[in-house]
Design an enzyme around this catalytic site. Structure first.
Site, PDB file in Angstrom:
ATOM      1  N   ASP A 172      33.667  36.068  37.148  1.00 44.28           N
ATOM      2  CA  ASP A 172      33.846  37.138  38.131  1.00 44.28           C
ATOM      3  C   ASP A 172      34.784  36.555  39.174  1.00 44.28           C
ATOM      4  OD1 ASP A 172      33.762  38.950  40.210  1.00 44.28           O
ATOM      5  OD2 ASP A 172      31.656  39.433  39.945  1.00 44.28           O
ATOM      6  N   HIS A 173      36.070  36.895  39.072  1.00 45.24           N
ATOM      7  CA  HIS A 173      37.063  36.183  39.873  1.00 45.24           C
ATOM      8  C   HIS A 173      36.858  36.372  41.374  1.00 45.24           C
ATOM      9  CE1 HIS A 173      39.100  40.140  39.708  1.00 45.24           C
ATOM     10  NE2 HIS A 173      39.634  39.792  40.858  1.00 45.24           N
ATOM     11  N   HIS A 225      31.741  42.977  41.016  1.00 46.42           N
ATOM     12  CA  HIS A 225      32.272  42.481  42.292  1.00 46.42           C
ATOM     13  C   HIS A 225      31.421  42.897  43.487  1.00 46.42           C
ATOM     14  CE1 HIS A 225      35.553  41.297  39.894  1.00 46.42           C
ATOM     15  NE2 HIS A 225      36.361  42.308  40.088  1.00 46.42           N
TER      16      HIS A 225
END
Length: 534
Positions: free
Chosen positions: A225-226, A288
């Protein structure tokens, strides 16, 4: 004796000492934003290893992954023997893939281009042509990795990065199992990196986990999950737990509500094949924004190791409660034709590759609560959308109004609520909004802002999120990666909303360039609140 994963190996120490001819180890450490302050002797340097990148022809590889690999090498964080293997359905030689990588680095790398660094990385670039169902191609890949171990000294340490559509995850994982590439000999490691989305609902996420866990142990599965790699997201933890200023008021006694926003000013571009049927809620809220909620609402962990962080985030996600009436506490929209940046743009249903009757949401907003002592009664409003007014991601903690104002009504007519705003992108930083007297003889009070900007406060540049996350994968450091239980809890929150939407009409239209459908404003208006102006 087997080497402990995550520890800086003897080979890594040697690699760090030989990192760049133009910089000493001390210089690399002091000027490196990815250094680990727990170790004052050396930066966090990956040991000998191979990164196998599936999906090297995609935008993610071109814009993020390949440049991040170069930037890590340029910062002195990759060993001299580091090797990169690309796997894709292309009739390329090694040199062709090296040229593709070179062009991506020149266009998107964040650090200056240096010939000596590029030469070192280029020496370790290989390419394996093939399709994911082609057993022969994976047999060639296995032989190629064995040869790289012998010629480059990579020691059988492999990280497999699946930058591919989710439907191919099971195929690739099964091929890695069949060829024995997923099984690490003593003294080496094998890791798999999976890009979001982790399924499209709870059931599919559990099925995907069953496939990967049958081949890789949980400690070797890294779910990307950047957003968790962004400096400002990590700074939520520093802001809360390194300061005594905020924690005493970080609760229901002082916080009125929390708004978490991810707004994009672009449409779907060329992502129709992926995006349609997924939508804004599945694409970004499930991962996110719920991760941001967990970081904002969690209790302080006993330490910042992966287990402690995950445990506190899981407690928050378990305590999340949906609105009693999903029709009033959630909303979804779909952008229509409008104006964006002074240009006329088409609506979602006119985008190439989108069915004329698509029900996909390009905007989603939901009202959640966290049922625990700290947050009882405090609403968390989450919203995400495309073709909105501008690109911005932020977390706004809005505080209660002062219980008593010893001023006349006219003096505080334009005074709002205090707020602490964490800007994730594009202008990373933190803003505190509070009331201040306007200069003059009258006692007029209005809102002012005190601003902290990363770019102005620190000399070193912030590393790109994928840079940090790739390094963590190669080192075996998992705190920034969601655990499977976090993924399942997030789907347990979103699934009932998606099921409700599926049986309650079409998404509401909103013109491109605006801030979403009217029902989103109405959702907050019923609580006597409004969305922040961004």
């Amino acid at each position: 004796m087997a080497r402990k994963e995550g520890a800086i190996s003897e080979e890594a120490n040697v690699a760090a000492a030989a990192v760049a001819a133009t910089a000493t180890t001390a210089e690399v450490f002091e000027n490196n934003p990815l250094r680990d302050p727990r170790d004052k002797r050396l930066p966090r340097v990956a040991g000998p290893c191979v990164l196998v990148l599936f999906g090297v022809t995609g935008d993610l590889a071109k814009r993020k992954l390949l440049p991040a690999i170069y930037d890590l090498g340029n910062r002195g964080l990759l060993p001299p023997g580091f090797s990169l293997v690309g796997f894709a359905r292309r009739d390329w030689a090694h040199e062709d893939f090296a040229q593709v990588t070179y062009e991506a680095v020149k266009q998107y790398a964040r650090t200056p281009f240096r010939d000596e660094v590029w030469k070192q990385i280029c020496e370790g670039i290989h390419f394996c042509p093939g399709e994911f169902h082609d057993e022969g191609a994976f047999d060639v890949l296995a032989m190629m990795l064995k040869e790289i171990d012998e010629t480059r000294g990579t020691g059988g340490n492999y990280a497999f990065y699946l930058s591919v559509p989710p439907k191919f995850f099971p195929t690739v994982v099964e091929q890695l199992k069949r060829t024995g590439l997923a099984q690490a000999p003593d003294g080496s490691w094998r890791r798999v990196v999976i890009e979001k989305p982790f399924g499209h609902d709870l059931k599919s996420a559990q099925e995907l986990n069953a496939i990967t866990s049958a081949v890789f142990p949980e400690s070797s599965v890294f779910r990307i999950d950047h957003y968790l790699g962004k400096e400002t997201v990590q700074n939520i933890l520093a802001l809360r737990f390194a300061n005594t200023l905020y924690e005493p008021i970080w609760n229901r006694g002082y916080v009125d509500h929390v708004q978490i926003t991810m707004a994009e000013d672009i449409g779907i571009g060329s992502r129709a094949g992926y995006y349609d049927g997924i939508g804004a809620a599945r694409d970004v809220i499930q991962n996110h924004l719920l991760q941001l909620l967990a970081l904002v609402a969690m209790e302080d962990p006993t330490s910042f190791d992966a287990h402690s962080l995950r445990r506190e985030k899981e407690k928050v996600l378990k305590a999340v409660r949906l609105p009693d009436d999903l029709g009033l506490g959630t909303t979804r929209g779909q952008y229509t034709a409008g104006w964006q940046g002074g240009e006329s743009v088409i609506g979602y249903l006119e985008e190439q590759g989108i069915p004329a009757d698509s029900m996909t949401d390009t905007y989603a907003a939901i009202r959640l609560e966290v049922a625990n002592r700290r947050w009882a009664g405090v609403p968390f409003y989450l919203r995400a959308g495309k073709r909105l007014g501008r690109r911005v991601t932020e977390v706004a903690v809005v505080f209660e109004r002062a219980p008593h104002l010893p001023f006349s009504k006219d003096d505080t007519e334009i005074l709002g609520q205090n707020a602490l705003v964490i800007r994730v992108q594009p202008d990373e930083g933190i803003t505190v909004r509070f009331g201040s007297k306007v200069p003059g003889t009258a006692m007029e009070v209005r809102d002012v802002s005190m601003d902290f900007a990363y770019g102005e406060s620190f000399m070193e540049s912030s590393p790109e999120a994928y840079e940090r996350l790739l390094l963590d994968v190669l080192i075996g450091d998992p705190p920034l990666f969601p655990h499977q239980r976090e993924v399942e809890l997030s789907w347990e929150i979103l699934d009932p909303i998606e099921e409700y939407w599926a049986t309650h009409g079409r998404p509401e239209g909103y013109p491109a360039g605006t801030w979403g459908p009217p029902s989103a404003d109405a959702m907050l208006a019923r609580d006597g609140r409004v969305w922040r102006r961004l």
